[in-house]
Design an enzyme around this catalytic site. Structure first.
Site, PDB file in Angstrom:
ATOM      1  N   SER A   1       3.466  -3.714  -0.316  1.00  0.00           N
ATOM      2  CA  SER A   1       2.287  -2.852  -0.245  1.00  0.00           C
ATOM      3  C   SER A   1       2.569  -1.473   0.335  1.00  0.00           C
ATOM      4  CB  SER A   1       1.196  -3.540   0.586  1.00  0.00           C
ATOM      5  OG  SER A   1       1.689  -3.864   1.890  1.00  0.00           O
TER       6      SER A   1
ATOM      7  N   HIS B   1      -2.295   0.170   6.914  1.00  0.00           N
ATOM      8  CA  HIS B   1      -1.386   0.683   5.895  1.00  0.00           C
ATOM      9  C   HIS B   1      -1.489   2.206   5.845  1.00  0.00           C
ATOM     10  CE1 HIS B   1      -1.161  -3.466   4.434  1.00  0.00           C
ATOM     11  NE2 HIS B   1      -0.124  -3.089   3.705  1.00  0.00           N
TER      12      HIS B   1
END
Length: 260
Positions: A41, A239
């Site tokens: 990711s 993230h």
């Protein structure tokens, strides 16, 4: 009339004229970039928005897509996928490589070490539970991850024998010290960053052993971690944001490519 000299001159001119054309073709072939982006990711761009593939959270704002847009490679295969582990890269992604591949980026290892469950423990449980989860992850990083990375890196090299390979590290997620309203305690933030250090050190060591370049995400994001005034990492999904990819990961990757 002497025809010998003019004829020789014509032949010489034709021969000389052919040299630049041949050299130009060779240079073009040598400079052609065929880029494949592998990984999890942090490579696919989870959290960066503008997704071209919602299932893999593959973002047009992720550093591989940004690099390709800026450098116009001859080919670009973006196969990184959110949630990927080393077996997923081996089973689903390395098939994108071949003998014509000249550049590979790879971010992997976080999910294998239990990133998601560890972060849940640190966000919603006690400090001791957070430290236990990090210790368990650390044991895997020290004892098992090196061999798994070695196997993956060997496969990447076998599938793309002439490629420059850049392995991308993970950033520190949190600013250490001080208060972080709505975030982790100072002790938890320090513990999480230490876990990131161990993971990055292991990845960098195995990348070097494979002859791959390593782009360290920690200095790239320094001063822009969660709990800073200008965070490039989302506190909600932990993230990098679109800004993080453009302003941190992209320059780090670009510099690694230039140095490889």
């Amino acid at each position: 009339m002497n025809l010998t000299r003019p004829a020789g001159a014509v032949l010489l001119a034709l021969a000389l004229a052919s040299v630049p054309v041949t050299a130009a073709r060779a240079t073009t072939a040598a400079d052609e970039v065929n880029y494949v982006a592998l990984g999890d990711s942090y490579a696919s761009g989870t959290g960066a928005g503008n997704y071209s593939d919602a299932l893999c959270t593959r973002s047009r704002n992720a550093y591989p897509a940004l690099w390709a847009a800026a450098n116009d490679p001859a080919s670009f295969s973006f196969v990184a996928c959110g949630g990927a582990k080393i077996p997923d890269v081996l089973d689903d992604q390395v098939s994108a490589l071949d003998e014509d591949t000249t550049l590979v980026s790879l971010s992997i290892g976080g999910n294998d070490s239990g990133f998601a469950s560890t972060m849940l423990s640190c966000q919603y449980s006690t400090l001791s539970a957070c430290e236990r989860a990090l210790a368990t992850a650390g044991e895997y990083v020290v004892n098992e991850l090196p061999g798994e990375l070695d196997g993956l890196y060997a496969t990447v090299r076998a599938e793309a024998p002439d490629a420059d390979v850049v392995v991308i590290g993970y950033p520190h997620l949190y600013k250490e010290g001080g208060l972080c309203l709505g975030g982790l305690s100072s002790a938890k933030r320090t513990a999480v960053n230490k876990g990131s250090d161990l993971l990055n050190e292991t990845i960098a060591e195995r990348a070097a052993a494979a002859g791959f370049a390593f782009a360290d995400g920690r200095p790239a994001f320094a001063g822009h971690e969660i709990c800073t005034g200008d965070a490039w990492i989302s506190s909600s999904n932990v993230h990098p944001t679109a800004e993080g990819h453009a302003s941190a990961y992209l320059p780090a990757f670009t510099a690694a490519v230039a140095g490889s």
